[in-house]
Design an enzyme around this catalytic site. Structure first.
Site, PDB file in Angstrom:
ATOM      1  CE  LYS A 220      -2.141  -0.654   3.898  1.00 44.20           C
ATOM      2  NZ  LYS A 220      -1.573  -1.912   4.393  1.00 44.20           N
TER       3      LYS A 220
ATOM      4  NE  ARG B 231       6.553  -0.447   9.865  1.00 42.94           N
ATOM      5  CZ  ARG B 231       5.399  -0.485   9.213  1.00 42.94           C
ATOM      6  NH1 ARG B 231       5.319  -0.016   7.979  1.00 42.94           N
ATOM      7  NH2 ARG B 231       4.325  -0.993   9.780  1.00 42.94           N
TER       8      ARG B 231
ATOM      9  NE  ARG C  46      -4.149  -0.873  10.211  1.00 41.02           N
ATOM     10  CZ  ARG C  46      -3.148  -0.361   9.505  1.00 41.02           C
ATOM     11  NH1 ARG C  46      -3.266   0.820   8.939  1.00 41.02           N
ATOM     12  NH2 ARG C  46      -2.031  -1.032   9.372  1.00 41.02           N
TER      13      ARG C  46
ATOM     14  NE  ARG D 220       2.321  -4.368  11.321  1.00 37.64           N
ATOM     15  CZ  ARG D 220       3.395  -4.384  10.520  1.00 37.64           C
ATOM     16  NH1 ARG D 220       4.493  -4.993  10.910  1.00 37.64           N
ATOM     17  NH2 ARG D 220       3.348  -3.802   9.362  1.00 37.64           N
TER      18      ARG D 220
ATOM     19  NE  ARG E 161       7.379  -2.891   5.869  1.00 42.81           N
ATOM     20  CZ  ARG E 161       6.052  -2.805   5.824  1.00 42.81           C
ATOM     21  NH1 ARG E 161       5.465  -2.237   4.794  1.00 42.81           N
ATOM     22  NH2 ARG E 161       5.324  -3.308   6.799  1.00 42.81           N
TER      23      ARG E 161
HETATM   24  P1  ADP Z   1       0.954  -1.817   7.869  1.00 43.84           P
HETATM   25  O1  ADP Z   1      -0.200  -1.530   6.969  1.00 43.84           O
HETATM   26  O2  ADP Z   1       2.168  -2.300   7.141  1.00 43.84           O
HETATM   27  O3  ADP Z   1       0.606  -2.660   9.066  1.00 43.84           O
HETATM   28  P2  ADP Z   1       1.076   0.963   8.747  1.00 43.84           P
HETATM   29  O4  ADP Z   1       2.337   1.721   8.584  1.00 43.84           O
HETATM   30  O5  ADP Z   1      -0.103   1.331   7.899  1.00 43.84           O
HETATM   31  O6  ADP Z   1       1.501  -0.536   8.532  1.00 43.84           O
HETATM   32  O7  ADP Z   1       0.581   0.994  10.275  1.00 43.84           O
HETATM   33  C1  ADP Z   1       1.465   0.721  11.327  1.00 43.84           C
HETATM   34  C2  ADP Z   1       0.716   0.769  12.655  1.00 43.84           C
HETATM   35  O8  ADP Z   1       0.144   2.074  12.871  1.00 43.84           O
HETATM   36  C3  ADP Z   1      -0.470  -0.190  12.806  1.00 43.84           C
HETATM   37  O9  ADP Z   1      -0.068  -1.503  13.175  1.00 43.84           O
HETATM   38  C4  ADP Z   1      -1.274   0.526  13.904  1.00 43.84           C
HETATM   39  O10 ADP Z   1      -0.690   0.343  15.167  1.00 43.84           O
HETATM   40  C5  ADP Z   1      -1.114   1.988  13.540  1.00 43.84           C
HETATM   41  N1  ADP Z   1      -2.195   2.443  12.636  1.00 43.84           N
HETATM   42  C6  ADP Z   1      -2.039   2.898  11.367  1.00 43.84           C
HETATM   43  N2  ADP Z   1      -3.226   3.219  10.826  1.00 43.84           N
HETATM   44  C7  ADP Z   1      -4.176   2.954  11.766  1.00 43.84           C
HETATM   45  C8  ADP Z   1      -5.591   3.049  11.810  1.00 43.84           C
HETATM   46  N3  ADP Z   1      -6.307   3.501  10.772  1.00 43.84           N
HETATM   47  N4  ADP Z   1      -6.224   2.670  12.951  1.00 43.84           N
HETATM   48  C9  ADP Z   1      -5.535   2.223  13.993  1.00 43.84           C
HETATM   49  N5  ADP Z   1      -4.202   2.091  14.030  1.00 43.84           N
HETATM   50  C10 ADP Z   1      -3.518   2.454  12.933  1.00 43.84           C
END
Ligand code: ADP
Length: 216
Positions: free
Chosen positions: A13, A157, A85, A168, A124
């Site tokens: 994404k 990360r 999400r 996750r 990554r």
């Molecule tokens: P990925 O999609 O690779 O898991 P992101 O960088 O989008 O990683 O998100 C990393 C973390 O940030 C998530 O595991 C969560 O803790 C937090 N996060 C990001 N977007 C949201 C969201 N919309 N709602 C809740 N937590 C979020």
């Protein structure tokens, strides 16, 4: 125009949103990137989010939706990466947009199986300064540990370790998959096979974005 990219962690994404936002003049709103930047700067928002992010849990909806509401402009062009999400966040987004008579234009799912998602997350690496994304196996920076774009330190990360990555994915299956089901029946929903090379995924997404652009 509001476009949502959905997909498991590791599905690409972030990579795709950056490319497409540049190409079509969208603002890239990546909630994970925002949280990581706020955590690094130790802001109030960062302090509230850090334990959730580190442990691979979702940050509570109220915190996330307030953050997004402060950054989104329903009349602008936004590519949403990592938000919504879950169903609650999708409803919150709809009501933010509704005030301006706007609805989501396109929802694209980057479909990837779990084993490949885990492989990608383990490999990554990201730049701790500019967020550029690398892959230790297939696309490392030219100089080990140094970002090609800005010279920042390239690191793993904290939530990309195998145990947290698995957590996750479970969160994705439990909370985000119902959202996929919610959008799947709608005309604005499209799906792309995220196992393909990044250029192919980009081409498929670009075709959907252009089709939506042509309709508006
Ligand atoms: P990925 O999609 O690779 O898991 P992101 O960088 O989008 O990683 O998100 C990393 C973390 O940030 C998530 O595991 C969560 O803790 C937090 N996060 C990001 N977007 C949201 C969201 N919309 N709602 C809740 N937590 C979020």
């Amino acid at each position: 125009m509001i476009i949502i990219l959905l997909g498991a962690p590791g599905s690409g994404k972030g990579t795709q949103s950056k490319r497409l936002a540049d190409r079509y003049g969208y603002q890239h709103l990546a909630t994970g990137d925002i949280f990581r930047a706020e955590i690094a700067k130790k802001t109030t928002l960062g302090l509230k989010a850090q334990d959730y992010v580190k442990n691979g849990k979702l940050v509570p909806d109220a915190i996330v939706t307030e953050m997004v509401a402060g950054r989104i402009d329903a009349k602008g062009k936004f590519l949403l990466d990592g938000f919504p999400r879950n169903l609650e966040q999708a409803q919150a987004l709809d009501s933010m947009l509704k005030k301006d008579g706007v609805t989501v234009s396109l929802v694209c799912l980057l479909a990837l199986d779990s084993a490949e998602a885990i492989r990608r997350m383990s490999a990554r690496r990201i730049c701790s300064q500019c967020g550029a994304v690398y892959n230790a196996a297939t696309a490392p920076p030219a100089k080990d540990g140094v970002c090609d774009a800005c010279g920042g330190a390239v690191v793993q990360r904290e939530d990309d370790t195998e145990a947290t990555a698995k957590k996750r994915l479970m969160v994705f299956d439990d909370l985000t998959q119902p959202l996929v089901a919610y959008y799947r029946g709608e005309q604005i929903f499209e799906e792309v096979d995220a196992n393909q090379a990044p250029e192919k995924v980009e081409a498929a997404l670009a075709a959907f974005i252009e089709a939506v652009g042509a309709k508006s």
